[in-house]
Motif scaffolding. Structure first.
Motif, PDB file in Angstrom:
ATOM      1  N   ASP A  10       0.832  -1.203   0.000  1.00 51.66           N
ATOM      2  CA  ASP A  10       0.000   0.000   0.000  1.00 51.66           C
ATOM      3  C   ASP A  10       0.870   1.258   0.000  1.00 51.66           C
ATOM      4  OD1 ASP A  10      -2.920   1.045   0.599  1.00 51.66           O
ATOM      5  OD2 ASP A  10      -1.520   2.212   1.821  1.00 51.66           O
ATOM      6  N   PRO A  11       0.621   2.187  -0.931  1.00 51.67           N
ATOM      7  CA  PRO A  11       1.455   3.395  -1.003  1.00 51.67           C
ATOM      8  C   PRO A  11       1.374   4.267   0.254  1.00 51.67           C
ATOM      9  CG  PRO A  11      -0.304   3.472  -2.656  1.00 51.67           C
ATOM     10  CD  PRO A  11      -0.360   2.130  -2.012  1.00 51.67           C
ATOM     11  N   THR A  12       0.217   4.325   0.897  1.00 54.73           N
ATOM     12  CA  THR A  12       0.107   5.131   2.120  1.00 54.73           C
ATOM     13  C   THR A  12       0.981   4.552   3.220  1.00 54.73           C
ATOM     14  OG1 THR A  12      -2.132   5.820   1.555  1.00 54.73           O
ATOM     15  CG2 THR A  12      -1.485   6.040   3.863  1.00 54.73           C
ATOM     16  N   ILE A  16       4.079   6.263   5.266  1.00 52.46           N
ATOM     17  CA  ILE A  16       4.188   6.272   6.730  1.00 52.46           C
ATOM     18  C   ILE A  16       5.572   5.775   7.143  1.00 52.46           C
ATOM     19  CG2 ILE A  16       3.354   5.162   8.852  1.00 52.46           C
ATOM     20  CD1 ILE A  16       0.512   5.252   7.569  1.00 52.46           C
ATOM     21  N   LEU A  17       6.047   4.714   6.520  1.00 50.87           N
ATOM     22  CA  LEU A  17       7.393   4.217   6.828  1.00 50.87           C
ATOM     23  C   LEU A  17       8.459   5.236   6.455  1.00 50.87           C
ATOM     24  CD1 LEU A  17       7.049   0.480   5.759  1.00 50.87           C
ATOM     25  CD2 LEU A  17       7.148   1.397   8.081  1.00 50.87           C
ATOM     26  N   ASP A  18       8.264   5.926   5.336  1.00 50.05           N
ATOM     27  CA  ASP A  18       9.199   6.999   4.952  1.00 50.05           C
ATOM     28  C   ASP A  18       9.237   8.081   6.019  1.00 50.05           C
ATOM     29  OD1 ASP A  18       9.852   5.740   2.566  1.00 50.05           O
ATOM     30  OD2 ASP A  18       8.485   6.971   1.351  1.00 50.05           O
ATOM     31  N   GLU A  19       8.073   8.442   6.526  1.00 51.95           N
ATOM     32  CA  GLU A  19       8.006   9.475   7.572  1.00 51.95           C
ATOM     33  C   GLU A  19       8.699   9.014   8.851  1.00 51.95           C
ATOM     34  OE1 GLU A  19       7.204  12.646   7.873  1.00 51.95           O
ATOM     35  OE2 GLU A  19       6.969  12.616   5.701  1.00 51.95           O
ATOM     36  N   LEU A  20       8.524   7.752   9.205  1.00 48.79           N
ATOM     37  CA  LEU A  20       9.191   7.245  10.405  1.00 48.79           C
ATOM     38  C   LEU A  20      10.693   7.111  10.190  1.00 48.79           C
ATOM     39  CD1 LEU A  20       6.587   4.617  11.638  1.00 48.79           C
ATOM     40  CD2 LEU A  20       7.103   6.859  12.639  1.00 48.79           C
ATOM     41  N   THR A  21      11.110   6.888   8.954  1.00 47.38           N
ATOM     42  CA  THR A  21      12.538   6.864   8.654  1.00 47.38           C
ATOM     43  C   THR A  21      13.124   8.264   8.808  1.00 47.38           C
ATOM     44  OG1 THR A  21      12.263   5.027   7.125  1.00 47.38           O
ATOM     45  CG2 THR A  21      14.249   6.343   6.870  1.00 47.38           C
ATOM     46  N   ARG A  34       1.962  15.324   9.500  1.00 46.77           N
ATOM     47  CA  ARG A  34       3.039  15.264   8.500  1.00 46.77           C
ATOM     48  C   ARG A  34       2.550  14.668   7.186  1.00 46.77           C
ATOM     49  NH1 ARG A  34       8.219  16.408   9.829  1.00 46.77           N
ATOM     50  NH2 ARG A  34       9.029  14.933   8.310  1.00 46.77           N
ATOM     51  N   LEU A  35       1.653  13.690   7.256  1.00 42.91           N
ATOM     52  CA  LEU A  35       1.104  13.123   6.015  1.00 42.91           C
ATOM     53  C   LEU A  35       0.353  14.193   5.230  1.00 42.91           C
ATOM     54  CD1 LEU A  35      -0.187   9.628   7.204  1.00 42.91           C
ATOM     55  CD2 LEU A  35       1.827  10.113   5.807  1.00 42.91           C
ATOM     56  N   LEU A  36      -0.352  15.059   5.946  1.00 43.74           N
ATOM     57  CA  LEU A  36      -1.105  16.125   5.292  1.00 43.74           C
ATOM     58  C   LEU A  36      -0.171  17.218   4.767  1.00 43.74           C
ATOM     59  CD1 LEU A  36      -3.803  17.361   4.496  1.00 43.74           C
ATOM     60  CD2 LEU A  36      -3.906  18.401   6.767  1.00 43.74           C
ATOM     61  N   THR A  37       0.729  17.701   5.619  1.00 44.14           N
ATOM     62  CA  THR A  37       1.561  18.841   5.219  1.00 44.14           C
ATOM     63  C   THR A  37       2.682  18.461   4.255  1.00 44.14           C
ATOM     64  OG1 THR A  37       2.966  18.600   7.175  1.00 44.14           O
ATOM     65  CG2 THR A  37       1.089  20.117   7.343  1.00 44.14           C
ATOM     66  N   GLN A  38       3.270  17.289   4.427  1.00 42.79           N
ATOM     67  CA  GLN A  38       4.408  16.894   3.595  1.00 42.79           C
ATOM     68  C   GLN A  38       4.000  16.168   2.311  1.00 42.79           C
ATOM     69  OE1 GLN A  38       7.615  17.767   4.457  1.00 42.79           O
ATOM     70  NE2 GLN A  38       6.656  18.836   6.169  1.00 42.79           N
ATOM     71  N   HIS A  39       2.828  15.483   2.353  1.00 43.33           N
ATOM     72  CA  HIS A  39       2.451  14.622   1.230  1.00 43.33           C
ATOM     73  C   HIS A  39       1.054  14.895   0.682  1.00 43.33           C
ATOM     74  CE1 HIS A  39       6.014  12.203   2.074  1.00 43.33           C
ATOM     75  NE2 HIS A  39       5.679  12.310   3.347  1.00 43.33           N
ATOM     76  N   GLY A  40       0.334  15.815   1.306  1.00 41.41           N
ATOM     77  CA  GLY A  40      -1.010  16.131   0.837  1.00 41.41           C
ATOM     78  C   GLY A  40      -2.019  15.016   1.060  1.00 41.41           C
ATOM     79  N   LEU A  41      -1.730  14.105   1.974  1.00 37.48           N
ATOM     80  CA  LEU A  41      -2.647  12.996   2.276  1.00 37.48           C
ATOM     81  C   LEU A  41      -3.534  13.380   3.450  1.00 37.48           C
ATOM     82  CD1 LEU A  41      -0.253   9.917   2.022  1.00 37.48           C
ATOM     83  CD2 LEU A  41      -1.981  10.635   0.382  1.00 37.48           C
ATOM     84  N   GLY A  42      -4.795  13.559   3.181  1.00 38.34           N
ATOM     85  CA  GLY A  42      -5.737  13.940   4.215  1.00 38.34           C
ATOM     86  C   GLY A  42      -6.465  12.747   4.807  1.00 38.34           C
ATOM     87  N   SER A  43      -5.746  11.683   5.130  1.00 34.02           N
ATOM     88  CA  SER A  43      -6.356  10.492   5.714  1.00 34.02           C
ATOM     89  C   SER A  43      -6.827  10.787   7.130  1.00 34.02           C
ATOM     90  CB  SER A  43      -5.357   9.334   5.760  1.00 34.02           C
ATOM     91  OG  SER A  43      -4.924   8.989   4.473  1.00 34.02           O
ATOM     92  N   SER A  44      -7.929  10.165   7.524  1.00 36.24           N
ATOM     93  CA  SER A  44      -8.432  10.338   8.879  1.00 36.24           C
ATOM     94  C   SER A  44      -7.484   9.667   9.871  1.00 36.24           C
ATOM     95  CB  SER A  44      -9.823   9.716   9.017  1.00 36.24           C
ATOM     96  OG  SER A  44      -9.741   8.307   8.910  1.00 36.24           O
ATOM     97  N   ARG A  45      -7.589  10.061  11.135  1.00 41.53           N
ATOM     98  CA  ARG A  45      -6.753   9.428  12.157  1.00 41.53           C
ATOM     99  C   ARG A  45      -7.068   7.952  12.263  1.00 41.53           C
ATOM    100  NH1 ARG A  45      -6.165  13.407  17.254  1.00 41.53           N
ATOM    101  NH2 ARG A  45      -7.909  12.136  17.916  1.00 41.53           N
ATOM    102  N   GLN A  46      -8.338   7.597  12.078  1.00 44.54           N
ATOM    103  CA  GLN A  46      -8.725   6.193  12.135  1.00 44.54           C
ATOM    104  C   GLN A  46      -8.045   5.397  11.008  1.00 44.54           C
ATOM    105  OE1 GLN A  46     -12.912   5.408  11.791  1.00 44.54           O
ATOM    106  NE2 GLN A  46     -12.669   3.239  12.230  1.00 44.54           N
ATOM    107  N   ALA A  47      -8.023   5.956   9.813  1.00 44.23           N
ATOM    108  CA  ALA A  47      -7.390   5.278   8.680  1.00 44.23           C
ATOM    109  C   ALA A  47      -5.890   5.109   8.919  1.00 44.23           C
ATOM    110  CB  ALA A  47      -7.642   6.041   7.388  1.00 44.23           C
ATOM    111  N   VAL A  48      -5.235   6.155   9.392  1.00 41.07           N
ATOM    112  CA  VAL A  48      -3.790   6.076   9.666  1.00 41.07           C
ATOM    113  C   VAL A  48      -3.533   5.075  10.783  1.00 41.07           C
ATOM    114  CG1 VAL A  48      -1.750   7.373  10.429  1.00 41.07           C
ATOM    115  CG2 VAL A  48      -3.361   8.409   8.812  1.00 41.07           C
ATOM    116  N   ILE A  74      10.044   2.834  13.462  1.00 42.84           N
ATOM    117  CA  ILE A  74      10.241   1.895  12.366  1.00 42.84           C
ATOM    118  C   ILE A  74      11.147   0.754  12.830  1.00 42.84           C
ATOM    119  CG2 ILE A  74      12.214   3.119  11.364  1.00 42.84           C
ATOM    120  CD1 ILE A  74      10.975   2.345   8.593  1.00 42.84           C
ATOM    121  N   ASN A  75      10.860  -0.432  12.358  1.00 42.24           N
ATOM    122  CA  ASN A  75      11.677  -1.609  12.638  1.00 42.24           C
ATOM    123  C   ASN A  75      11.969  -2.283  11.299  1.00 42.24           C
ATOM    124  OD1 ASN A  75      12.946  -3.842  13.705  1.00 42.24           O
ATOM    125  ND2 ASN A  75      11.042  -4.893  14.154  1.00 42.24           N
ATOM    126  N   THR A  76      13.200  -2.224  10.869  1.00 41.62           N
ATOM    127  CA  THR A  76      13.564  -2.783   9.561  1.00 41.62           C
ATOM    128  C   THR A  76      13.980  -4.253   9.634  1.00 41.62           C
ATOM    129  OG1 THR A  76      15.826  -1.967   9.799  1.00 41.62           O
ATOM    130  CG2 THR A  76      14.256  -0.534   8.639  1.00 41.62           C
TER     131      THR A  76
END
Length: 100
Positions: A10-12, A16-21, A34-48, A74-76
Motif C-alpha cells: 500500500d502506497p500510504t 508512513i514508513l518513509d516518515e518514520l525513517t 506530516r502526512l497532510l503537510t508533507q504529502h497532501g494525504l488527508g487520511s483520517s486518524r482512524q485510517a492512519v 520503524i523496525n527494519t
C-alpha cells in the motif's frame, strides 16, 4: 514474510514508513499532520491508525507507550530475510531458474 509484502503493497503505508525513517518516534497526531503537510494525504486518524496496526502486525512498526501517548518507531528487521534472499540467491525453492 507475506505480512511484510502485504504491508508494503500500500502506497500510504510506504509513506508512513518513509516518515518514520525521516523522523522516528512519532505519535498518531504527528504522523497525520506530516502526512497532510508533507504529502497532501488527508487520511483520517482512524485510517492512519489502521495502517499503523497492519504495519505493527507485520513487525515493521514498534509502539512504545509513554503516559497517555503512543510513539511509533520503524523496525527494519523483518526486511532482512527478504534482502538476504535476493542478495544471496535465496533457497532452492526461492531461486528457481527457467530452463530454455
Amino acid at each position: 514474510m507475506t505480512d511484510v509484502f502485504k504491508a508494503l503493497a500500500d502506497p500510504t503505508r510506504r509513506i508512513i514508513l518513509d516518515e518514520l525513517t525521516a523522523r522516528d518516534g512519532q505519535t498518531l497526531f504527528e504522523l497525520c499532520a506530516r502526512l497532510l503537510t508533507q504529502h497532501g494525504l488527508g487520511s483520517s486518524r482512524q485510517a492512519v491508525s489502521q495502517h499503523l496496526g497492519l504495519l505493527e502486525d507485520a513487525g515493521l512498526v514498534e509502539v512504545r507507550r509513554e503516559g497517555r501517548c503512543k510513539f511509533h518507531y520503524i523496525n527494519t528487521d523483518p526486511l532482512g530475510p527478504i534482502v538476504q534472499r535476493w542478495l544471496r540467491g535465496g533457497d532452492a525453492a526461492g531461486s528457481r531458474k527457467e530452463t530454455t
